[in-house]
Design a protein around this motif. Structure first.
Motif, PDB file in Angstrom:
ATOM      1  N   LEU A   1      18.398 129.416  -9.307  1.00 22.81           N
ATOM      2  CA  LEU A   1      18.604 128.053  -9.792  1.00 22.81           C
ATOM      3  C   LEU A   1      17.785 127.014  -9.037  1.00 22.81           C
ATOM      4  O   LEU A   1      18.055 125.820  -9.144  1.00 22.81           O
ATOM      5  CB  LEU A   1      20.095 127.695  -9.729  1.00 22.81           C
ATOM      6  N   LYS A   2      16.806 127.475  -8.256  1.00 30.81           N
ATOM      7  CA  LYS A   2      15.908 126.525  -7.622  1.00 30.81           C
ATOM      8  C   LYS A   2      15.137 125.768  -8.705  1.00 30.81           C
ATOM      9  O   LYS A   2      14.830 126.322  -9.770  1.00 30.81           O
ATOM     10  CB  LYS A   2      14.923 127.241  -6.701  1.00 30.81           C
ATOM     11  N   PRO A   3      14.773 124.505  -8.469  1.00 30.80           N
ATOM     12  CA  PRO A   3      14.176 123.693  -9.549  1.00 30.80           C
ATOM     13  C   PRO A   3      12.777 124.109  -9.969  1.00 30.80           C
ATOM     14  O   PRO A   3      12.405 123.939 -11.129  1.00 30.80           O
ATOM     15  CB  PRO A   3      14.171 122.274  -8.948  1.00 30.80           C
ATOM     16  N   THR A   4      11.963 124.655  -9.056  1.00 35.08           N
ATOM     17  CA  THR A   4      10.588 125.012  -9.408  1.00 35.08           C
ATOM     18  C   THR A   4      10.365 126.511  -9.244  1.00 35.08           C
ATOM     19  O   THR A   4      11.109 127.198  -8.536  1.00 35.08           O
ATOM     20  CB  THR A   4       9.578 124.261  -8.521  1.00 35.08           C
ATOM     21  N   GLU A   5       9.317 126.997  -9.906  1.00 35.83           N
ATOM     22  CA  GLU A   5       9.005 128.426  -9.831  1.00 35.83           C
ATOM     23  C   GLU A   5       8.640 128.837  -8.413  1.00 35.83           C
ATOM     24  O   GLU A   5       8.999 129.924  -7.964  1.00 35.83           O
ATOM     25  CB  GLU A   5       7.862 128.742 -10.791  1.00 35.83           C
ATOM     26  N   GLN A   6       7.917 127.974  -7.698  1.00 31.52           N
ATOM     27  CA  GLN A   6       7.543 128.285  -6.319  1.00 31.52           C
ATOM     28  C   GLN A   6       8.781 128.414  -5.437  1.00 31.52           C
ATOM     29  O   GLN A   6       8.871 129.321  -4.594  1.00 31.52           O
ATOM     30  CB  GLN A   6       6.607 127.209  -5.759  1.00 31.52           C
ATOM     31  N   GLU A   7       9.742 127.524  -5.632  1.00 29.70           N
ATOM     32  CA  GLU A   7      10.973 127.591  -4.836  1.00 29.70           C
ATOM     33  C   GLU A   7      11.804 128.814  -5.204  1.00 29.70           C
ATOM     34  O   GLU A   7      12.432 129.435  -4.334  1.00 29.70           O
ATOM     35  CB  GLU A   7      11.793 126.314  -5.037  1.00 29.70           C
ATOM     36  N   ARG A   8      11.810 129.183  -6.485  1.00 31.37           N
ATOM     37  CA  ARG A   8      12.547 130.393  -6.889  1.00 31.37           C
ATOM     38  C   ARG A   8      11.903 131.638  -6.284  1.00 31.37           C
ATOM     39  O   ARG A   8      12.599 132.560  -5.850  1.00 31.37           O
ATOM     40  CB  ARG A   8      12.598 130.494  -8.415  1.00 31.37           C
ATOM     41  N   ALA A   9      10.569 131.675  -6.277  1.00 29.26           N
ATOM     42  CA  ALA A   9       9.872 132.816  -5.661  1.00 29.26           C
ATOM     43  C   ALA A   9      10.185 132.895  -4.172  1.00 29.26           C
ATOM     44  O   ALA A   9      10.460 133.978  -3.630  1.00 29.26           O
ATOM     45  CB  ALA A   9       8.370 132.694  -5.888  1.00 29.26           C
ATOM     46  N   ALA A  10      10.159 131.759  -3.493  1.00 26.31           N
ATOM     47  CA  ALA A  10      10.481 131.752  -2.060  1.00 26.31           C
ATOM     48  C   ALA A  10      11.930 132.154  -1.822  1.00 26.31           C
ATOM     49  O   ALA A  10      12.236 132.867  -0.864  1.00 26.31           O
ATOM     50  CB  ALA A  10      10.208 130.357  -1.482  1.00 26.31           C
ATOM     51  N   GLY A  11      12.824 131.719  -2.710  1.00 22.69           N
ATOM     52  CA  GLY A  11      14.228 132.103  -2.572  1.00 22.69           C
ATOM     53  C   GLY A  11      14.455 133.598  -2.762  1.00 22.69           C
ATOM     54  O   GLY A  11      15.255 134.209  -2.052  1.00 22.69           O
TER      55      GLY A  11
ATOM     56  N   ALA B   1      17.789 129.633 -20.581  1.00 23.79           N
ATOM     57  CA  ALA B   1      18.533 129.094 -21.717  1.00 23.79           C
ATOM     58  C   ALA B   1      18.987 127.668 -21.432  1.00 23.79           C
ATOM     59  O   ALA B   1      18.931 126.787 -22.306  1.00 23.79           O
ATOM     60  CB  ALA B   1      19.740 129.986 -22.020  1.00 23.79           C
ATOM     61  N   TYR B   2      19.418 127.423 -20.208  1.00 21.88           N
ATOM     62  CA  TYR B   2      19.826 126.074 -19.824  1.00 21.88           C
ATOM     63  C   TYR B   2      18.642 125.117 -19.888  1.00 21.88           C
ATOM     64  O   TYR B   2      18.750 123.996 -20.409  1.00 21.88           O
ATOM     65  CB  TYR B   2      20.419 126.098 -18.422  1.00 21.88           C
ATOM     66  N   ASP B   3      17.493 125.571 -19.373  1.00 15.36           N
ATOM     67  CA  ASP B   3      16.299 124.719 -19.408  1.00 15.36           C
ATOM     68  C   ASP B   3      15.879 124.423 -20.839  1.00 15.36           C
ATOM     69  O   ASP B   3      15.464 123.297 -21.162  1.00 15.36           O
ATOM     70  CB  ASP B   3      15.147 125.384 -18.656  1.00 15.36           C
ATOM     71  N   ARG B   4      15.995 125.431 -21.722  1.00 12.44           N
ATOM     72  CA  ARG B   4      15.645 125.195 -23.125  1.00 12.44           C
ATOM     73  C   ARG B   4      16.595 124.194 -23.759  1.00 12.44           C
ATOM     74  O   ARG B   4      16.190 123.343 -24.555  1.00 12.44           O
ATOM     75  CB  ARG B   4      15.663 126.513 -23.895  1.00 12.44           C
ATOM     76  N   GLY B   5      17.878 124.297 -23.399  1.00  9.69           N
ATOM     77  CA  GLY B   5      18.845 123.330 -23.920  1.00  9.69           C
ATOM     78  C   GLY B   5      18.543 121.921 -23.444  1.00  9.69           C
ATOM     79  O   GLY B   5      18.630 120.953 -24.214  1.00  9.69           O
ATOM     80  N   VAL B   6      18.182 121.813 -22.159  1.00 11.09           N
ATOM     81  CA  VAL B   6      17.838 120.492 -21.617  1.00 11.09           C
ATOM     82  C   VAL B   6      16.599 119.937 -22.318  1.00 11.09           C
ATOM     83  O   VAL B   6      16.550 118.751 -22.698  1.00 11.09           O
ATOM     84  CB  VAL B   6      17.611 120.586 -20.100  1.00 11.09           C
ATOM     85  N   SER B   7      15.597 120.801 -22.523  1.00  8.46           N
ATOM     86  CA  SER B   7      14.375 120.351 -23.190  1.00  8.46           C
ATOM     87  C   SER B   7      14.658 119.925 -24.627  1.00  8.46           C
ATOM     88  O   SER B   7      14.118 118.917 -25.113  1.00  8.46           O
ATOM     89  CB  SER B   7      13.326 121.469 -23.172  1.00  8.46           C
ATOM     90  N   ALA B   8      15.494 120.707 -25.320  1.00  5.79           N
ATOM     91  CA  ALA B   8      15.837 120.349 -26.696  1.00  5.79           C
ATOM     92  C   ALA B   8      16.576 119.019 -26.756  1.00  5.79           C
ATOM     93  O   ALA B   8      16.336 118.190 -27.650  1.00  5.79           O
ATOM     94  CB  ALA B   8      16.683 121.461 -27.311  1.00  5.79           C
ATOM     95  N   GLU B   9      17.475 118.799 -25.800  1.00  9.96           N
ATOM     96  CA  GLU B   9      18.206 117.535 -25.773  1.00  9.96           C
ATOM     97  C   GLU B   9      17.275 116.371 -25.467  1.00  9.96           C
ATOM     98  O   GLU B   9      17.380 115.283 -26.073  1.00  9.96           O
ATOM     99  CB  GLU B   9      19.319 117.615 -24.728  1.00  9.96           C
TER     100      GLU B   9
END
Length: 626
Positions: A344-354, A434-442
């Motif tokens: 659930l880190k906000p960016t791909e780089q942070e998710r990779a580091a996590g 799925a959450y990100d897609r929902g946020v983008s759709a909204e």
């Protein structure tokens, strides 16, 4: 010559020939044990019955034969490998001292010279075993510094001592117990040296621990029960021939270790063997001490020894086991929280580091690098040194090296944990996507509504000449803006009221631009419209009117509506300048309309009308007919 010919044979043939040779020796010794007191006789009717054969003979023969077969198996597969050669030589030595140890129970008449020769073979075999095992641990799994002079010192030191006490004026066959006891101390020293010197290489350390545990358990048990008591002037705790069976532990353990079979599982097994073997030895040695130094009878001494082991040794052993060997396993809740934190880190780089931090904190590897190739499932490599991790969370496949800060090897259990972690991470990634897609759709919905509805409302207010009317339209716009932000769902409304308001609004917007409105409505009576249908219809008409005002140069706008209980059909046409269908590109407004209509299961089409532009839209609605 024979050895050279054996080397030229296939491994299976070498193993078969050596096995046959061992079985021939075994059958020959059985034949010797069956001979009667009257002397050698080839007729079975004169042989001693099997039940008259002392069990110690069978114990010695079976131990010697199995040691020979196991060592032959290893050497047959690795005939040019020095550790395998030494291991095979130890098998020959074991067979020699086992097959020559039961002379007292043979009925066949023997001269004093023959008995002396048998005991000489026994002594040479027993001493040779200790010499060979010491040399083995000087070269395997790592060749220690100065292993050649140390091996020579072992051979000439213990070998010379053995020869001096086996032949000549200083002959004393009982000295073999003292010799083998000191050889055992040399073996212990070599094992400790191997374990310490291989601390930086977990694989070699696991081999050293496993082989050392096997040897100390097997030979140590024999020394503790037979050789040590005799050296100290006491009687053996068990018959020597029965104690030979302890040596089978050595050969089974060494065979597994030398062939390097599943060594990444052997580290913890070796520790368990050492702890349990030391418990048994502590019990035996304590029992000997209590009987020898105090006036306890054997029963009392055994009881006190059991109490000591139960209340002192075993708790201490468990504490050491937890502190030295075991790693605290993370439960599913801990793993799930760690995975969620990484996913659930906000960016791909942070998710990779996590994800990398999660692997590092769980396995504590000395190295964490990208794998050379992409893999689909966890792979244990280099006999437990490395663990390859599938790519996930935008991170390529990884390779972990040297688990637990270099103190352990990766095991199949670690691979199973990785599989579990990858599955959790994939599930978390899917949920987050799925959450990100929902946020983008909204966000897209809000942008469209602001563009289509709020923009049209503000333009309508801007061109209104009456102040009170302008204020009312601004208030309506603010109400629409709140609906856009909150995605408010108003109750189902009557169709007539909604369409009347929309018609009046559209006509009012077109009037300042000298554009007339022709409104054509065909609808079944009593239809009610759901908020989603109202929203789509209102946005479509508003955006069409805005485009007509801004781009068409038209004098008339036709809006044709056909509403049934299941579908809404909209046609909007102006008499403006039109456009070329082949080259026209949809602007943001038209693109929004198309996306909105198709998003609720409808169809949108832009065509060239009779004089200007025409759009057509069809979409279902949720409102049932009343």
């Amino acid at each position: 010559m024979i050895a050279t010919r054996l080397l030229l044979l296939a491994p299976l043939m070498r193993l078969v020939l050596l096995s046959v040779a061992g079985l021939v020796l075994f059958m020959g010794m059985v034949l010797v044990a069956l001979q009667p007191e009257t002397g050698w006789n080839w007729s079975p009717e004169y042989w001693r019955p099997l039940e008259k054969i002392h069990p110690a003979i069978w114990a010695s023969l079976c131990t010697g034969l199995l040691a020979w077969l196991i060592s032959s198996w290893v050497w047959a597969l690795k005939p040019m490998n020095l550790p395998a050669i030494l291991f095979a030589a130890s098998g020959v030595a074991t067979l020699a001292f086992c097959f020559s140890s039961f002379a007292p129970w043979i009925s066949l008449p023997m001269t004093e010279k023959t008995v002396a020769s048998i005991w000489a073979v026994n002594m040479l075999g027993a001493s040779a075993f200790g010499i060979i095992m010491t040399c083995l641990f000087l070269v395997y799994p790592s060749r220690q510094t100065h292993w050649k002079p140390l091996s020579a010192l072992t051979v000439f030191g213990f070998g010379g001592w053995t020869l001096l006490r086996t032949f000549g004026p200083f002959q004393d066959f009982a000295e073999v117990q003292r010799i083998t006891t000191f050889e055992m101390l040399a073996i212990v020293g070599a094992v400790i040296w191997q374990v310490r010197s291989s601390a930086s290489d977990p694989r070699k350390q696991a081999i050293a621990i496993w082989l050392g545990a096997s040897t100390l358990l097997g030979a140590g048990a024999f020394i503790a029960t037979v050789a040590a008591p005799l050296t100290l002037g006491f009687g053996p705790l068990m018959l020597e021939n029965y104690a030979f069976s302890f040596f089978l532990i050595i050969y089974i353990g060494l065979a597994v270790g030398l062939m390097r079979y599943r060594l990444f599982d052997l580290g913890s097994w070796a520790y368990r063997l050492v702890f349990y073997a030391s418990a048994a030895l502590a019990l035996i040695l304590l029992d000997i001490a209590l009987v020898s130094l105090f006036t306890f009878d054997p029963g009392q001494a055994l009881g006190l020894s059991l109490l000591f082991v139960a209340f002192a040794y075993l708790p201490m052993r468990d504490i050491l086991w937890r502190r030295i060997v075991q790693r605290r396993p993370a439960n599913d809740d801990d793993l799930f929280h760690l995975v969620l934190d990484a996913a659930l880190k906000p960016t791909e780089q942070e998710r990779a580091a996590g994800w990398k931090a999660l692997l590092y904190n769980h396995f504590h590897p000395l190295e964490l690098t990208e794998a050379e190739a992409t893999i689909a499932e966890p792979i244990i490599g280099n006999e437990g040194i490395s663990l390859s991790i599938p790519g996930i969370a935008g991170v390529p496949s990884l390779q972990l090296m040297h688990a637990n800060n270099g103190r352990a090897l990766f095991t199949p259990r670690d691979a199973a944990v990785v599989t579990h972690l990858v599955q959790l991470m994939q599930h978390a990634e899917t949920s987050r996507s799925a959450y990100d897609r929902g946020v983008s759709a909204e966000r897209l919905r809000i942008a469209r509504d602001i563009h289509d509805n709020i923009g049209a409302q503000l333009m309508r207010a801007l061109h209104s000449a009456k102040t009170d009317r302008k204020d009312a339209m601004i208030r309506d716009t603010l109400a629409d803006l709140r609906d856009v932000i909150n995605n408010a769902q108003s109750p189902i409304l009557p169709m007539d009221e909604i369409l009347a308001d929309l018609r009046a609004e559209t006509a009012e917007r077109l009037e300042p631009h000298s554009i007339s409105l022709r409104w054509n409505l065909q609808a079944d009576a009593g239809i009610q419209l759901a908020p989603s249908t109202v929203h789509a219809l209102r946005s479509l008409v508003r955006e069409a009117a805005s485009n007509t005002i801004k781009h068409a140069g038209a004098t008339r706008l036709d809006v044709r509506l056909r509403i049934t209980p299941n579908q809404v059909e909209v046609e909007v046409e102006d008499d403006g300048s039109g456009f070329d269908i082949a080259t026209v590109k949809l602007g943001q407004g038209l693109a929004n309309m198309k996306a909105r209509v198709e998003g609720i299961g409808g169809a949108f089409k832009l065509v060239r009308g009779t004089s200007g532009a025409q759009l057509e839209a069809y979409f279902p609605h949720e409102a049932p007919a009343s």
